[in-house]
Each structure stands twice: as structure tokens, then as C-alpha cells.
Design a protein around this motif. Structure first.
Motif, PDB file in Angstrom:
ATOM      1  N   THR A 105      15.780   1.079   0.414  1.00  0.00           N
ATOM      2  CA  THR A 105      14.778   0.162   0.969  1.00  0.00           C
ATOM      3  C   THR A 105      14.542  -0.963  -0.023  1.00  0.00           C
ATOM      4  OG1 THR A 105      12.993   1.440  -0.035  1.00  0.00           O
ATOM      5  CG2 THR A 105      13.667   2.063   2.202  1.00  0.00           C
ATOM      6  N   SER A 106      13.782  -1.966   0.389  1.00  0.00           N
ATOM      7  CA  SER A 106      13.521  -3.091  -0.514  1.00  0.00           C
ATOM      8  C   SER A 106      12.775  -2.624  -1.758  1.00  0.00           C
ATOM      9  CB  SER A 106      12.737  -4.192   0.208  1.00  0.00           C
ATOM     10  OG  SER A 106      11.535  -3.689   0.748  1.00  0.00           O
ATOM     11  N   GLU A 107      11.810  -1.725  -1.605  1.00  0.00           N
ATOM     12  CA  GLU A 107      11.089  -1.198  -2.762  1.00  0.00           C
ATOM     13  C   GLU A 107      12.004  -0.344  -3.624  1.00  0.00           C
ATOM     14  OE1 GLU A 107       8.298  -0.570  -5.575  1.00  0.00           O
ATOM     15  OE2 GLU A 107       8.198  -1.992  -3.900  1.00  0.00           O
ATOM     16  N   GLY A 108      12.870   0.456  -2.976  1.00  0.00           N
ATOM     17  CA  GLY A 108      13.823   1.260  -3.734  1.00  0.00           C
ATOM     18  C   GLY A 108      14.783   0.400  -4.527  1.00  0.00           C
ATOM     19  N   GLY A 109      15.174  -0.753  -3.959  1.00  0.00           N
ATOM     20  CA  GLY A 109      16.053  -1.679  -4.668  1.00  0.00           C
ATOM     21  C   GLY A 109      15.388  -2.253  -5.906  1.00  0.00           C
ATOM     22  N   LYS A 110      14.107  -2.616  -5.777  1.00  0.00           N
ATOM     23  CA  LYS A 110      13.366  -3.142  -6.930  1.00  0.00           C
ATOM     24  C   LYS A 110      13.273  -2.110  -8.044  1.00  0.00           C
ATOM     25  CE  LYS A 110      10.503  -6.129  -3.996  1.00  0.00           C
ATOM     26  NZ  LYS A 110       9.138  -6.327  -3.431  1.00  0.00           N
ATOM     27  N   ARG A 111      13.028  -0.860  -7.672  1.00  0.00           N
ATOM     28  CA  ARG A 111      12.911   0.188  -8.691  1.00  0.00           C
ATOM     29  C   ARG A 111      14.249   0.461  -9.361  1.00  0.00           C
ATOM     30  NH1 ARG A 111       8.235   4.572  -7.570  1.00  0.00           N
ATOM     31  NH2 ARG A 111       6.747   3.192  -6.521  1.00  0.00           N
TER      32      ARG A 111
END
Length: 415
Positions: free
Chosen positions: A39-45
Motif C-alpha cells: 500500500t502507499s503507507e507500506g511503501g513509505k515505511r
């Protein structure tokens, strides 16, 4: 052969370094590249933990392994129902999009025969790992593998734990204990999986990038439930459409580009719907010599007129007259079609019919899973003493082309 570590991740990018540590210590194939589906948040992390904080580089330095190719371009963020990046897959629409995205990406990567995919199920939501594992079953090859990492108690999902490091400071467990990172145990669990990729043709693999996960699963399951199938032959589109009974949205369209091939499929389906058992592969006389089938040639010519945008002239019912009328069209428009007419002028023989049947079967196999394509293909059948159709054996005399589906499962749409 290049090895790719492909993983689904959520809020814990640590599964990448944990998997790499386990691969190294269990002497597995070291990946040259890492790609993530998240997900977009998973990508940032993942960018923050693996790249900005340097945990990926630090691991490779500590175990003396080359750094796999990995950057933001190798992080594939799932798009949702409105084609926007998914922040956290919680809605039904987002999960549908997630399934389609994972299937498409795995199908794309599995098309590269020089690539070995090491698929890790260690991260992501439960549905993400389910879809990922199922996609690997659909498209995974012999060289591919599926794994999970098992972490010793207390270390799972800790924000500061990335791998069992001898140089990193202790971490604090969820219950407040101080844990040495070097004391953690990380085990790579190989997961056996059923490989179904042989049931999908290369064209079917390409199609998987444009149809939904749900559609593909329905198509794969339909062969086990043949009574749920409806087939529509659309004359105007020169194509077959496959439906689930009671549904209005087609699951697959099969284009038969050759007019003679489509005309043959039309003739065969119409004969099956009418219970006509006369369309034999070859007709033999009393001496065993093949006799050209003029009646089948006549049926084909009658179908070819509308496919060519032509109208059968009044009182034009004989084979020779139909051939003359169509030849005028073919001579101006299609040299290959003209050769077909010349072949049919004496009647249909097995030399013409057998390759055309092969063309139909090939078109079906290219667009459908093999079990479903087999079910929809014309096949030689005989009629039992009880009046039932059954597939012909080599000893059966004069079998005819029919279909495995019931006659009422076919529809012919002329407009």
C-alpha cells in the motif's frame, strides 16, 4: 538465472531483511533484485526503514553479501477502485483491486523465463498473502519458490528489529523486556504449492493482466461445473462469448479471425443445437475411400455470405451457384478466402476440416484455461443405444463433431 525476491508487505518492511538473513544462513539463492507489492503507507515505511535508515545496506555489509537492486521504482503501490493509491486495504473495493494488482504483477514477472521468483508471504494483510500465494499457484514455474519466515517469540513485529544482528543495540519487546538482536532465531520456511501454470497458455497469461482476479478464478472453476456455462456465438462480432448461467457480463471473448473457421464453428454449433449428427470428420464409401461432403460445404457457404457482408442471391441454392456468387466478392477482396472457396468447390474433406478444427481449438486454448477450452471445443462423438452422446473411441464408426455441453447451453446471436 537471476533471482528476484518478490514480497507483499504492509506496515512491517522488516520482513525483507529477515527473509534475506534467512536466505543467507540457509544458503539459498541470493536475490539480485527486490520488488515489493504494498500500500502507499507500506511503501513509505519500506523506503524509510530499508533505505533511509540503511537497514538493507547494513545487513548486506554484515553478512558480506552484494546489495540487491532496490529503490522506490521497485515498490509497486496498489491502486484502488478509483485508480488511486491504496493507503490501507480495508474496503471490499480495495481488496478486489489488490487481488487484480497482485495477479497482474505476478503474471507479468512470471513471463520472464530467465527470472527465478522467490516469493515471500511473510508480510501484508491476510488477504494480501492469500492472493499472492494463489497468484503464484496460477503463474509460478518450476524454478520459482514460496517461503515464509518464522521469528522467535518476542521479536515479531518490533519496529526496531530488522534481523539478528551482532552489531545492533538491544530492542525492547512489547512486554517491556530487553532483547539482544543477535539472540533472535529466524527460520526460512519453504512452502510447497500447486503449480497450475501449465493449464494457462501464453495468451491466457497475457489476458490475466487485463481481466480481474475474480473473473480468472470463475473461468478456472467453470470446467468443474459445466452446467453453469452458457456460450453465445455472435455473428456480427465473429466471436464467441462465455457466460456464467444467469449472468449478463461475459467472462471471456474469443475472436475467430478467419471467416471460414468462424463459419465452421457456426455450422457445428447450429447442428449441435438441432441434434444433427451428420457432420463427420470424413465420409467413406463402401471401399473405404473418402467422399467429399457437399452438404457441409453448402452449409458453410450459406454462413459465409453474411460474414462477408453479402446477401445470398434469390433462388441461389446450389453449391455451384453459391460458389460463383461468393467468388465475385472474394476475387476483389481476399485471395486467401478465394483459395478456400476453390477447396470447398468439390465438397468438404478431412484435409480441409481437420486443420480448421485445430484452429478453433487453438483459439479457445489461447483465451481460456485448458480444462474449459477442452470442454468448449468440438469433439468427435457417437450416440449410444440409449440416445446419449459420448466421446468416440478409435473403434467407433463414423463419429460426428458435437460438443460436450448440452444443446440449450448455446445461443446464436445474428445481430
Amino acid at each position: 538465472m537471476k533471482t528476484l525476491l518478490l514480497a507483499v508487505t504492509g506496515m512491517s518492511p522488516q520482513v525483507i531483511t529477515e527473509t534475506l538473513w534467512a536466505i543467507h544462513h540457509e544458503q539459498g539463492a541470493w536475490p539480485a533484485e527486490i520488488q515489493l507489492i504494498t500500500t502507499s503507507e507500506g511503501g513509505k515505511r519500506a523506503i524509510d526503514g530499508l533505505l533511509a535508515q540503511g537497514h538493507l545496506q547494513r545487513l548486506c555489509d554484515e553478512i558480506d553479501r552484494p546489495l540487491p537492486l532496490f529503490d522506490a521504482s521497485r515498490i509497486h503501490v496498489v491502486t484502488g477502485a478509483e485508480d488511486l493509491p491504496v493507503d490501507d486495504a480495508r474496503s471490499r473495493a480495495d481488496h478486489e483491486a489488490l487481488a487484480d494488482f497482485i495477479m497482474s504483477k505476478v503474471a507479468e514477472l512470471a513471463n520472464d523465463e530467465k527470472l527465478q521468483i522467490h516469493a515471500s508471504l511473510a508480510g501484508g494483510r491476510k488477504t494480501m498473502t492469500y492472493y499472492f500465494g494463489y497468484a503464484m499457484s496460477l503463474f509460478g514455474r518450476d524454478q520459482d519458490c514460496l517461503s515464509h519466515v518464522l521469528i522467535s517469540e518476542g521479536y515479531e513485529n518490533l519496529q526496531d528489529f530488522y534481523y539478528p544482528s551482532a552489531t545492533q543495540p538491544p530492542v525492547t519487546s512489547r512486554d517491556g523486556r530487553t532483547l539482544e538482536t543477535s539472540a533472535a532465531e529466524v527460520v526460512l520456511a519453504d512452502i510447497p504449492f500447486v503449480r497450475l501454470s501449465d493449464s494457462l497458455s501464453p495468451d491466457m497469461r497475457d489476458l490475466a493482466r487485463s481481466i480481474s482476479f475474480r473473473q480468472l478464478v470463475i473461468l478456472l472453476n467453470m470446467a468443474a461445473h459445466p452446467n453453469q456455462i452458457r456460450v453465445e456465438l455472435n455473428v456480427g462480432e465473429q466471436a464467441l462469448a462465455v457466460f456464467k448461467q444467469g449472468k449478463t457480463e461475459a467472462l471471456a471473448h474469443i475472436k475467430l479471425a478467419s471467416k471460414p473457421t468462424f463459419a465452421l464453428m457456426w455450422v457445428l454449433i447450429e447442428a449441435h443445437m438441432e441434434g444433427d449428427h451428420s457432420l463427420e470428420r470424413r465420409r467413406l464409401d463402401s471401399q473405404g475411400n473418402e467422399v467429399p461432403d457437399r452438404s457441409m460445404a453448402l452449409m458453410l457457404l450459406e454462413k459465409l455470405f453474411p460474414l462477408c457482408g453479402q446477401t445470398i442471391p434469390p433462388n441461389c441454392v446450389q453449391l455451384e451457384a453459391l460458389l460463383k456468387a461468393l467468388s465475385d466478392y472474394a476475387e476483389l477482396n481476399d485471395a486467401n478466402f478465394m483459395r478456400t472457396l476453390e477447396t470447398l468447390s468439390g465438397g468438404v474433406t478431412s484435409n480441409w476440416l481437420t486443420p480448421q478444427i485445430s484452429n478453433i481449438r487453438k483459439a479457445l486454448r489461447n483465451a481460456l484455461p485448458d480444462p474449459l477450452a477442452t470442454l468448449l471445443s468440438p469433439t468427435l462423438m457417437t450416440i449410444t443405444a440409449e440416445g446419449q452422446l459420448e466421446e468416440a473411441s478409435k473403434k467407433d464408426q463414423n463419429p460426428s463433431y458435437r460438443f460436450r455441453l448440452n444443446a440449450d447451453q448455446f445461443v446464436i446471436k445474428n445481430t
